[in-house]
Motif scaffolding. Structure first.
Motif, mmCIF file in Angstrom:
data_model
loop_
_atom_site.group_PDB
_atom_site.id
_atom_site.type_symbol
_atom_site.label_atom_id
_atom_site.label_comp_id
_atom_site.label_asym_id
_atom_site.label_seq_id
_atom_site.Cartn_x
_atom_site.Cartn_y
_atom_site.Cartn_z
ATOM 1 N N ASP A 104 31.454 8.975 18.984
ATOM 2 C CA ASP A 104 30.583 10.091 18.600
ATOM 3 C C ASP A 104 30.159 9.957 17.136
ATOM 4 O OD1 ASP A 104 29.730 12.702 17.649
ATOM 5 O OD2 ASP A 104 30.531 13.543 19.489
ATOM 6 N N GLN A 108 26.278 9.135 15.545
ATOM 7 C CA GLN A 108 25.572 9.888 14.504
ATOM 8 C C GLN A 108 25.121 8.971 13.366
ATOM 9 O OE1 GLN A 108 27.524 13.762 13.470
ATOM 10 N NE2 GLN A 108 28.994 13.163 15.063
ATOM 11 N N GLN A 143 26.100 13.021 21.857
ATOM 12 C CA GLN A 143 24.990 13.092 20.914
ATOM 13 C C GLN A 143 23.629 13.104 21.614
ATOM 14 O OE1 GLN A 143 24.999 13.672 17.609
ATOM 15 N NE2 GLN A 143 27.192 14.017 17.965
ATOM 16 N N GLY A 147 22.747 16.199 20.178
ATOM 17 C CA GLY A 147 22.312 15.783 18.848
ATOM 18 C C GLY A 147 20.846 16.052 18.587
ATOM 19 N N THR A 151 18.803 11.030 16.561
ATOM 20 C CA THR A 151 20.075 10.498 17.050
ATOM 21 C C THR A 151 20.008 10.252 18.548
ATOM 22 O OG1 THR A 151 21.248 11.735 15.334
ATOM 23 C CG2 THR A 151 22.563 10.910 17.168
ATOM 24 N N ARG A 152 19.439 11.196 19.266
ATOM 25 C CA ARG A 152 19.301 11.078 20.719
ATOM 26 C C ARG A 152 18.519 9.820 21.093
ATOM 27 N NH1 ARG A 152 18.443 14.948 25.235
ATOM 28 N NH2 ARG A 152 16.740 14.232 26.543
#
Length: 526
Positions: A104, A108, A143, A147, A151-152
């Motif tokens: 995770d 990010q 994410q 997110g 980020t996605r």
């Protein structure tokens, strides 16, 4: 930088390294290492290495250690960030329960625009995937689902471009099932870019390898394409034209004799072709009409049984004859009628679709003598134009070396020759009495298939002129009919030089279309 601080770090390292089985009794020393992340640049680099070295021995301090390492991953000094990111996977090498959290964090960190740092993030993510693939997927999809947009997008791009290289030894059956499940969740709300990434990922899984899986992928695309609702090519908010093009492209690889395209073909005939004239592009040089026709032709290759095939064939026929003009009336005195232009690329697509689908309505032409007579005039006129064009193309390509044929101009000529040869083959079939639908061709923009019994002729193959002779009867005339108008050879015609197909331009629209691309909007891919 304090020399005493550096010496203190090394001293604590020595204590922990020598403690062996009693290392757990030295929490004080490990805590001092953790707090060194607030020190000088050298202290930070040493702290990064020492934290991960002894991490597994201090489970009670795990959260503090991870937070300290995360601080280093966000340091202003890029060299410190890269060191800390490189060390992150070592936190979970012997403590797999932390894999999802580390994945995770790394997800990010994909936001960075520094290329060398991004490569370090990629490498660290690959390392945690090898430790525990399913948990790593869990971290990334956290994410993807929660997110921000950047980020996605980068998480999905990583999955589509990097994870496949790990192979199915790492992405085992359990991980793959989880991957498929999470991708389906994300598909409920995607942009165009994300849709492509997800379909690429799903195509790599078992779904792309089995008939049932391919059918499932086609069903997913059908939902995204929103083919159960009306098609409106003039709706700029929903970008229906671009969405249809992108979705059909994704579905095409999965159609076969076992997974048919009938519902897509029906949608094209019922919804798209009737509004064909309204399809346009705001982008200079783009030709979405031609792209849609090319996709439609490919869909027709594996079309199953259609409901009400006569109506579908009628719609294709009406579009086809719009591009197949009657010859100018040579009997008119002082005629100022312009010679019609022959749109070979459009005709190849529509004639192929008609030729394929008319097999389900074999009496379509013969049950209407006037329509057949009119169509034969158009076919003969078009055939003569094609034969003149084929001759010119052969002369232009004759004797060219393989290297010379790779130039852009010659590539266009090669495709043009294949296009006109295909049309010529189909016209021969349609000139039969009654019309025949037996020939199989390889579409000009597709690689030739050895399985075709009657593939597109090579550039050196001769073509027999198409006339009403050699056993073919002309349309019968009643005594009161005017004499059959004289046929003449038109100019060579026009061939679309957009051989690479339609590629729309990048946009940032994020409206709320109906169907699959909800919420995040249908953003065009360029």
């Amino acid at each position: 930088m304090s020399v005493d601080s550096i010496e203190k770090l090394y001293k604590n390292f020595g204590i922990l390294a020598d403690a062996k089985d009693k290392i757990g009794e030295h929490e004080k020393e490990y805590l001092e290492i953790i707090t060194a992340v607030k020190g000088s640049a050298k202290e930070k680099r040493l702290a990064s290495q020492f934290i991960v070295r002894f991490f597994k021995h201090f489970p009670n301090l795990a959260d503090q250690a991870i937070e300290a390492q995360l601080d280093l991953c966000e340091d202003e000094d890029v060299s410190i960030r890269k060191q800390a990111i490189k060390d992150l996977p070592n936190l979970c090498k012997d403590t797999k329960q932390h894999v999802q959290k580390i994945a995770d964090i790394l997800a990010q960190l994909l936001q960075t625009d520094e290329s060398s740092e991004l490569n370090v993030v990629y490498n660290s993510l690959m390392s945690v995937f090898k430790i525990d693939c399913k948990a790593s997927l869990g971290g990334l999809f956290t994410q993807v689902l929660q997110g921000d947009d950047l980020t996605r997008e980068r998480c999905l791009k990583f999955l589509a471009t990097k994870v496949k290289s790990l192979g199915h030894d790492v992405v085992n059956k359990e991980s793959e099932e989880f991957l498929i499940s999470e991708c389906k969740k994300v598909l409920q709300d995607v942009t165009a870019d994300e849709f492509h990434y997800l379909m690429d990922i799903l195509g790599w899984t078992r779904l792309g390898q089995t008939v049932s899986g391919q059918q499932e992928l086609v069903d997913l695309v059908a939902e995204q394409a929103d083919i159960h609702n009306d098609f409106d090519p003039r709706d700029p908010e929903n970008d229906n034209v671009d969405r249809l093009i992108q979705c059909v492209r994704q579905a095409l690889p999965y159609f076969s004799s076992q997974v048919d395209s009938a519902r897509f073909v029906a949608y094209m005939c019922d919804q798209v072709l009737p509004q064909f004239g309204d399809i346009s592009s705001s982008e200079e040089g783009a030709d979405p009409q031609l792209e849609i026709l090319k996709l439609f032709a490919e869909l027709c290759t594996h079309c199953g049984t259609l409901e009400n095939p006569d109506a579908k064939v009628e719609e294709i026929f009406e579009r086809l004859i719009e591009y197949m003009p009657l010859p100018p009336d040579s009997e008119a005195e002082n005629s100022t009628q312009e010679e019609p232009r022959l749109e070979f690329s459009y005709v190849e697509c529509l004639m192929y679709g008609f030729h394929r689908l008319a097999r389900q309505s074999p009496e379509f032409l013969t049950k209407d003598a006037d329509r057949l007579k009119d169509f034969r005039f158009r076919l003969q006129y078009f055939a003569r134009g094609i034969q003149g064009y084929i001759k010119k193309l052969r002369e232009a390509l004759q004797g060219k070396t393989p290297e010379e044929l790779k130039t852009e101009e010659n590539k266009i000529k090669v495709v043009a020759l294949k296009t006109t040869s295909n049309i010529n083959t189909l016209i021969k079939d349609l000139f039969h009495s009654p019309p025949s639908y037996k020939s199989n061709i390889s579409l000009s923009w597709k690689p030739a298939s050895n399985s075709n019994n009657d593939s597109a002729p090579s550039s050196m193959k001769r073509h027999t002129p198409i006339t009403f002779s050699s056993g073919e009867s002309p349309p019968k005339q009643s005594k009161g009919d005017k004499p059959q108008r004289e046929m003449y050879t038109p100019p060579s015609g026009k061939y679309s030089n957009k051989v690479s197909g339609y590629m729309p331009q990048r946009g940032r629209g994020r409206g709320r279309p109906r169907g699959g691309f909800r919420g995040r909007g249908w953003r065009r891919i360029y």
